[in-house]
Design a protein around this motif. Structure first.
Motif, PDB file in Angstrom:
ATOM      1  N   THR A 136       6.138  -1.752  -4.344  1.00 50.51           N
ATOM      2  CA  THR A 136       4.748  -0.693  -4.482  1.00 50.51           C
ATOM      3  C   THR A 136       5.414  -0.454  -5.915  1.00 50.51           C
ATOM      4  O   THR A 136       4.418  -0.098  -6.397  1.00 50.51           O
ATOM      5  CB  THR A 136       4.525   0.080  -3.230  1.00 50.51           C
ATOM      6  N   SER A 137       6.141   0.457  -6.150  1.00 46.16           N
ATOM      7  CA  SER A 137       6.381   1.574  -7.503  1.00 46.16           C
ATOM      8  C   SER A 137       6.417   0.262  -8.611  1.00 46.16           C
ATOM      9  O   SER A 137       5.491   0.599  -9.640  1.00 46.16           O
ATOM     10  CB  SER A 137       7.916   1.872  -7.301  1.00 46.16           C
ATOM     11  N   GLU A 138       6.837  -1.134  -8.542  1.00 50.46           N
ATOM     12  CA  GLU A 138       7.264  -1.899  -9.541  1.00 50.46           C
ATOM     13  C   GLU A 138       5.682  -2.517  -9.158  1.00 50.46           C
ATOM     14  O   GLU A 138       5.082  -2.781  -9.845  1.00 50.46           O
ATOM     15  CB  GLU A 138       8.099  -3.377  -9.321  1.00 50.46           C
ATOM     16  N   GLY A 159      10.391   4.591   4.728  1.00 53.87           N
ATOM     17  CA  GLY A 159      12.301   4.800   5.261  1.00 53.87           C
ATOM     18  C   GLY A 159      12.334   2.971   4.472  1.00 53.87           C
ATOM     19  O   GLY A 159      13.790   3.180   5.091  1.00 53.87           O
ATOM     20  N   ASP A 160      11.389   2.074   4.625  1.00 50.21           N
ATOM     21  CA  ASP A 160      11.810   0.903   4.143  1.00 50.21           C
ATOM     22  C   ASP A 160      11.761   0.744   2.458  1.00 50.21           C
ATOM     23  O   ASP A 160      11.089   1.054   1.928  1.00 50.21           O
ATOM     24  CB  ASP A 160      10.739   0.082   4.573  1.00 50.21           C
ATOM     25  N   VAL A 177       1.006  -1.108  -0.053  1.00 50.62           N
ATOM     26  CA  VAL A 177       0.288  -0.227   0.499  1.00 50.62           C
ATOM     27  C   VAL A 177       1.471   1.141  -0.058  1.00 50.62           C
ATOM     28  O   VAL A 177       1.363   1.155   0.965  1.00 50.62           O
ATOM     29  CB  VAL A 177      -0.737  -0.049   1.389  1.00 50.62           C
ATOM     30  N   GLU A 178       0.425   1.883  -0.967  1.00 47.57           N
ATOM     31  CA  GLU A 178       1.445   2.802  -1.615  1.00 47.57           C
ATOM     32  C   GLU A 178       1.600   4.003   0.017  1.00 47.57           C
ATOM     33  O   GLU A 178      -0.092   4.621   0.667  1.00 47.57           O
ATOM     34  CB  GLU A 178       1.611   3.892  -2.000  1.00 47.57           C
ATOM     35  N   GLY A 179       2.896   4.568   0.753  1.00 48.58           N
ATOM     36  CA  GLY A 179       2.957   5.290   2.266  1.00 48.58           C
ATOM     37  C   GLY A 179       2.490   4.693   3.081  1.00 48.58           C
ATOM     38  O   GLY A 179       3.578   5.127   4.887  1.00 48.58           O
TER      39      GLY A 179
END
Length: 427
Positions: A240-242, A232-233, A226-228
């Motif tokens: 998430t981007s992929e 820091g990870d 889940v975006e957001g």
């Protein structure tokens, strides 16, 4: 109580020497017929003698004779073939659609039989029949265990056939879904199956050379990206981007993240590491079904499923939480569970489908070679006196528990049948 009466009729648990119809005619039961599990009369192809005539046809069973009209059988031509109406209470005359009377037999269950049946189904069968197991002939028990093992394999094979039809005959796709379900190790099995079925293997094979992309596929579809979240990870952010890119490219919809269960799981068994292992199998080139079919012994089969996670998952059980470094592998016990729940059913199902008896036999030999599963069901039946020495037998008692004990189908269990048949003739 019609089921009880059907049971008594089917197994001839009555004194047939002095039977008469309600109007006083002598009755002989030559053949009780075959139980019908679909619509229509309860037993097909029965043969009875009424006085000096022999009639062939069907048998209908009711608690009360008046149920015939209440169920509108007097208006249904499908019931014109009934040659005997078996009831516990003869409170009405029954007729075919043309008005012709049908012979009726009053056949009541003995009070002892009814009480014993109610006592059995009032509790789980493992509690109510446990004290009798020691009295059973070991040969009878062994034969029932063997039948249950085959029954469980056949049920699993049918599920594989259903998947095979959905995925146009691709055994590799079926293997992928079956393996995913096995990696859920019971508690998360359904969630893993939903994950695999929501994400065709073909999609990931197009990106199998990139482990992060395969992980992004799986974790994203699992609803765990889940975006957001997990600020820091960096690895989480990359996946998430992929996934955002892949989801848009393939038109994907993730499953509900609430599907995953964590309660009472050791961190090593959290779904995150199991999903990462599934990604590893796909990244390595998913041709597992072919390798399973070609394997020559149990050790070669075990080697197929030995995978070790590296990098991020050696220090994480969850996203965003660093843990002490630990080996991320599927232990031998866990691999054997995969052999039991994935490999053996695949070999059995494929063997039956293709007419390859040797392949189906390999499934049986494999289960007989593996140690029994360790769970509460196996322990409970062992305490009752049903010894379990290998995985074939542990699968059998799981089938007994799930298909008979939990469903209170004591009438259809050979143990329950033996117990109940003792009391059915008592008056």
């Amino acid at each position: 109580m019609e089921k009880l009466m059907q049971y008594v009729w089917q197994h001839r648990l009555f004194d047939s020497s002095k039977l008469t119809t309600v109007d006083g005619r002598r009755l002989r039961i030559i053949d009780v017929g075959r139980l019908n599990t679909d619509s229509g009369p309860d037993f097909f192809n029965a043969k009875i003698g009424v006085d000096d005539c022999v009639w062939a046809g069907n048998v209908e069973i009711h608690r009360r004779a008046s149920d015939w009209r209440r169920h509108n059988h007097h208006l249904d031509p499908a019931y014109d073939s009934v040659v005997l109406h078996v009831v516990e209470v003869a409170d009405a005359q029954v007729c075919r659609t043309n008005g012709e009377a049908i012979p009726t037999l009053v056949l009541s269950c003995s009070p002892t039989f009814r009480a014993d049946y109610e006592a059995l189904v009032a509790h789980s069968a493992s509690q109510s029949c446990a004290r009798y197991i020691g009295d059973f002939d070991p040969v009878v028990l062994a034969d029932w265990v063997s039948s249950l093992a085959i029954e469980r394999l056949q049920a699993k094979a049918q599920r594989l056939y259903d998947w095979l039809e959905l995925y146009r005959g691709s055994w590799e796709e079926v293997c992928y879904i079956s393996l995913a379900r096995s990696l859920g190790f019971g508690i998360n099995g359904d969630a893993f199956e939903r994950l695999a079925r929501s994400l065709p293997l073909l999609f990931m094979q197009k990106h199998a050379d990139s482990l992060p992309q395969v992980e992004a596929f799986l974790f994203g579809q699992a609803g765990l990206l889940v975006e957001g979240e997990c600020a820091g990870d960096d690895y989480y952010a990359r996946l998430t981007s992929e996934y955002a890119f892949l989801r848009n490219k393939f038109g994907l919809t993730p499953i509900n993240r609430d599907s995953w269960k964590f309660f009472r799981l050791r961190p090593a068994n959290f779904p995150h590491r199991r999903i990462a292992l599934l990604a590893q199998y796909i990244h390595r080139g998913f041709n597992l079904f072919s390798r399973i079919c070609e394997a020559t012994d149990i050790e070669e089969l075990r080697s197929i499923f030995k995978a070790e996670l590296t990098g991020y998952w050696t220090t994480h059980y969850l996203f965003g939480h660093t843990s002490p470094e630990s080996p991320a592998v599927l232990g031998e016990g866990a691999v054997d569970i995969v052999l039991i729940n994935t490999v053996a059913p695949l070999l059995y199902a494929c063997g039956l489908r293709t007419g390859n008896e040797a392949m189906a036999d390999r499934a049986m030999v494999l289960l007989e070679s593996l140690r029994p599963e360790k769970n509460s069901i196996v322990r409970r039946f062992a305490e009752m006196g049903i010894g379990v020495t290998n995985a074939l037998e542990s699968q059998a008692v799981i089938q007994l528990n799930n298909a008979y004990c939990q469903a209170h189908k004591c009438l259809y269990c050979r143990i329950g049948h033996k117990l109940l048949s003792r009391s059915a003739m008592k008056r």
